[in-house]
Design a protein around this motif. Structure first.
Motif, short mmCIF file in Angstrom:
data_model
loop_
_atom_site.label_atom_id
_atom_site.label_comp_id
_atom_site.label_asym_id
_atom_site.label_seq_id
_atom_site.Cartn_x
_atom_site.Cartn_y
_atom_site.Cartn_z
N THR A 227 0.80 -1.22 0.00
CA THR A 227 0.00 0.00 0.00
C THR A 227 0.83 1.27 0.00
N GLY A 240 -8.40 -0.16 5.10
CA GLY A 240 -8.77 0.37 3.79
C GLY A 240 -9.04 1.86 3.79
N TRP A 243 -6.07 3.26 1.69
CA TRP A 243 -5.83 2.84 0.31
C TRP A 243 -7.07 2.34 -0.41
N GLY A 244 -8.15 2.13 0.33
CA GLY A 244 -9.33 1.53 -0.29
C GLY A 244 -10.40 2.56 -0.59
N LYS A 245 -11.64 2.13 -0.49
CA LYS A 245 -12.81 2.99 -0.69
C LYS A 245 -12.93 3.47 -2.13
N TYR A 252 -18.94 -2.69 -0.77
CA TYR A 252 -18.61 -2.68 0.66
C TYR A 252 -19.79 -3.17 1.49
N VAL A 270 -10.53 -6.02 -5.57
CA VAL A 270 -10.77 -4.60 -5.37
C VAL A 270 -9.74 -3.77 -6.09
N ASN A 272 -7.46 -0.61 -5.46
CA ASN A 272 -6.95 0.25 -4.38
C ASN A 272 -5.99 1.27 -4.95
N GLU A 303 -4.58 -9.69 1.48
CA GLU A 303 -4.69 -9.13 0.13
C GLU A 303 -3.48 -9.50 -0.69
#
Lengths: 554, 125
Positions: A227, A240, A243-245, A252, A270, A272, A303
């Protein structure tokens, strides 16, 4: 002086009693009334002096709270009263012992991690202060603790200090993290932890443990590599968050439902974004770890960066697409020249010549069909196909498809019975895709029916969908091959001889199209008795979808 | 009856030959170009009644040629049918926006049907 000895004796006794009582009274005053306080005496260290007693007294009433907070951790805790000497409360030094690693509350771990992270970060310190009026950090006194703790030397590489305030009392607690390797060797429990850390830090997959709310408690080294964010930046935040969303909300929602409500492992892919802004694809698996009552106590998330794998897969599909396009040109040439020959435009043909050319023509068209299907499949897999929906009458679309199939119905001497529920409303669908689906299922039914057979088509309105069923009394599907019916290029053994046309991609496309619009395709079948194929289109219809290409020939 | 003139812009030689063959037999005067640049020049020079235009070509592709054609006074009203082996919904709407009459995927058509289509279009004019 005879009487004197008796008196002296009594006096001595009384005085002794008095002393004992006095001692008791003194002790009583000094250490308070609770049995608990006896424990304080046992627990505390031996840095002596009045200060110690003073500390004991002051802590006495609050020991329960202190104990509650500290009893489950294995770090050394030294109590220090401001301006005075160190007072060991709990823990071990020099490998003497470690308190049992009991079930640790997640919030305490987070607190510790936050404190560790806050050590060098004044902003975080403020956050912590804001969060609780009961503690805040200071620095530098750890050295004081080391120096003053004369009984055993504390060899710690890192220390973090907290001040807990309980009403009138102010005490400085030093939490010393055991980072010195010398201790690690002597302590089995810390050994196991070290092995665990070494193991998880050695893998290339990003591993995180979170509490039931998704706040990260532990992150392995790979998290940093994948990440771009350091473990310190990650721990204490929601997984997350950094680095996510970047997926849509539904993704989600589905994830949380699976791990928290259904308490099952969630797997997905996903997108990211790393700290440096670079985006990457990751295959994630999140497992809920449940306690004895079946409730999640923490989640383990693993991950793997699969960006290269996905890119490779995509480039393969693009290659198929490109090759298929290239094939069309020579196929067109063959088709047209053959057409001219068959039309006699290059001279009259003998019967046999016409016959053979007819075969060539047919096979050429078959190849063109295959190329078209390959292109459709590539578009499906690349996600570049388009959906253009409009309000349409599903029965009308079906009737139109049936009309187009009339020649083959006549040729195979098949009777088609068709019924359509009266109340079926107009649905938001892509007409071309819907026709394609119907055309596929129907032509299969006709193809695999016995001569002079009957094909029954029904369109029913159900609670959440419109269901189309196509039933034939044909060859059926062998039990063992049922699970492969919707796969690419699959042709069941019992029909291979009969069916030499078609690409074998039709049902794969039907299933995939329906899958992507929230519909479904399935069947019931018995070998030599017949098959019934079902298509379900949700009443909510097909969502419009922007793509590069239309899946159906324009 | 005066022969109608048709311009075929196609880079594949085999296809170009069979198209020329067929349309000549059907009574058209046929002119050709193997890329969009030559096609554009030829269109302005010959002013054909119908242009059959391929898309993927060297030097200048069919869509660019069509756009440039439409900038011209005469070119604005020229009859164009896109004859290609690319099927792309985007391209179709671009094509129709640029005023092409039709977008045909070559591999899916009988030559005779293409001829008929051209004939129908010309009749409508």
């Amino acid at each position: 002086m005879k009487i004197k000895s008796a008196t002296v004796f009594i006096i001595v006794i009384v005085f002794s009693i008095f002393l004992i009582l006095l001692d008791g009274i003194i002790n009583f005053f000094l250490v308070g009334r609770n049995a608990q306080d006896a424990r304080i005496i046992n627990y505390t260290g031996y840095i002596g002096g009045n200060t110690q007693r003073l500390v004991k007294l002051q802590l006495a009433g609050h020991y329960a709270e202190v104990e509650k907070l500290t009893k489950d951790i294995d770090e050394l805790i030294i109590g220090l009263v401001k301006g005075s000497k160190a007072l060991r409360l709990q823990g071990a030094v020099d490998g003497a012992y470690i308190t049992q690693m009991q079930k640790v509350s997640a919030s305490w771990i987070i607190l510790k991690q936050k404190i560790a992270a806050a050590k060098n970060n004044p902003a975080m310190v403020e956050d912590l202060v804001r969060e609780s009026e009961n503690y805040f950090t200071v620095t530098d006194n750890a050295v004081l603790a080391e120096q003053n703790f004369s009984e055993r030397k504390i060899n710690t590489a890192e220390t973090t200090q907290l001040i807990f305030t309980f009403s009138e009392l102010s005490a400085l607690f030093v939490i010393a993290y055991r980072t010195n390797k010398r201790f690690v060797k002597e302590d089995k429990l810390v050994d196991e932890l070290a092995i665990f850390k070494a193991a998880t830090d050695g893998v290339s997959e990003h591993i995180i443990f979170t509490d039931p709310e998704g706040v990260v408690m532990y992150a392995n080294k790979a998290v940093e590599l994948v990440t771009g964010y350091s473990v310190k930046e990650v721990v204490g935040k929601k997984a997350g968050q950094l680095w996510g969303k970047h997926m849509d909300k539904g993704f989600y929602d589905e994830m949380w439902k699976t791990i928290k409500k259904d308490k099952r492992v969630f797997s997905g892919i996903v997108k990211n974004i790393r700290k440096n802004g670079e985006s990457y694809d990751a295959a994630i698996d999140i497992s809920p770890i449940l306690d004895k009552s079946g409730e999640p106590i923490f989640f383990v998330g693993i991950e793997k960066d699969v960006t290269k794998d996905i890119a490779l897969d995509r480039s393969k599909t693009e290659f198929v697409s490109l090759a298929s396009h290239q094939l069309r040109t020579p196929l067109t040439a063959i088709r047209w020249y053959t057409e001219l020959l068959l039309n006699g435009e290059a001279g009259k043909l003998a019967k046999k010549q016409a016959e053979y050319l007819g075969e060539v023509s047919g096979e050429t068209r078959r190849m063109i069909e295959l190329v078209n299907s390959l292109l459709d499949v590539s578009r499906m897999e690349l996600g570049t196909f388009e959906i253009n929906s409009e309000m349409a009458d599903v029965c009308g679309i079906l009737e139109s498809v049936i009309k187009d199939l009339k020649p083959s119905l006549i040729k195979s001497k098949i009777d088609l019975e068709y019924t359509c529920d009266k109340e079926i409303p107009k649905l938001l669908v892509d007409i071309k895709l819907t026709s394609f689906i119907f055309q596929n299922i129907l032509s299969n039914a006709i193809k695999y029916s016995r001569e002079r057979g009957v094909v029954k088509v029904e369109v029913k309105l159900l609670e959440k969908d419109v269901r189309v069923s196509v039933a034939d009394k044909g060859l059926g599907i062998p039990e063992k091959q049922k699970k492969e019916i919707f796969t690419k290029f699959f042709r069941a053994d019992n029909v291979r001889i009969k069916d030499t046309e078609g690409s074998g991609l039709g049902l794969y496309l039907v299933k995939t199209i329906l899958g992507s619009i929230g519909g479904e395709a399935w069947f019931e079948s018995k070998e030599n008795v017949g098959s019934t194929f079902y298509v379900s289109i949700p009443l909510t219809g097909m969502k419009d979808r922007k793509g590069e290409k239309s899946i159906i020939k324009v | 009856m005066e022969k109608k003139k048709i311009l075929i812009v196609e880079d594949d030689v085999a296809l170009l030959n069979v198209l020329v063959e067929k349309f000549t037999k059907e009574g058209y005067k046929v002119v050709t170009a193997k890329d969009g640049a030559v096609g554009l020049k030829t269109a302005f020079l010959e002013r054909p009644d119908m242009i059959l235009l391929d898309i993927i070509m060297p030097v200048m592709d069919g869509m660019t040629m069509l756009q440039r054609l439409r900038k011209d006074e005469w070119g604005k009203k020229a009859a164009v049918i896109l004859l290609t082996n690319l099927n792309s919904a985007e391209k179709v709407s671009d094509a129709l926006e640029s005023g092409a009459f039709d977008y045909l995927v070559k591999a899916d058509w009988f030559l005779q049907d293409i001829v008929d289509k051209v004939g129908n279009r010309l009749k409508k004019k």
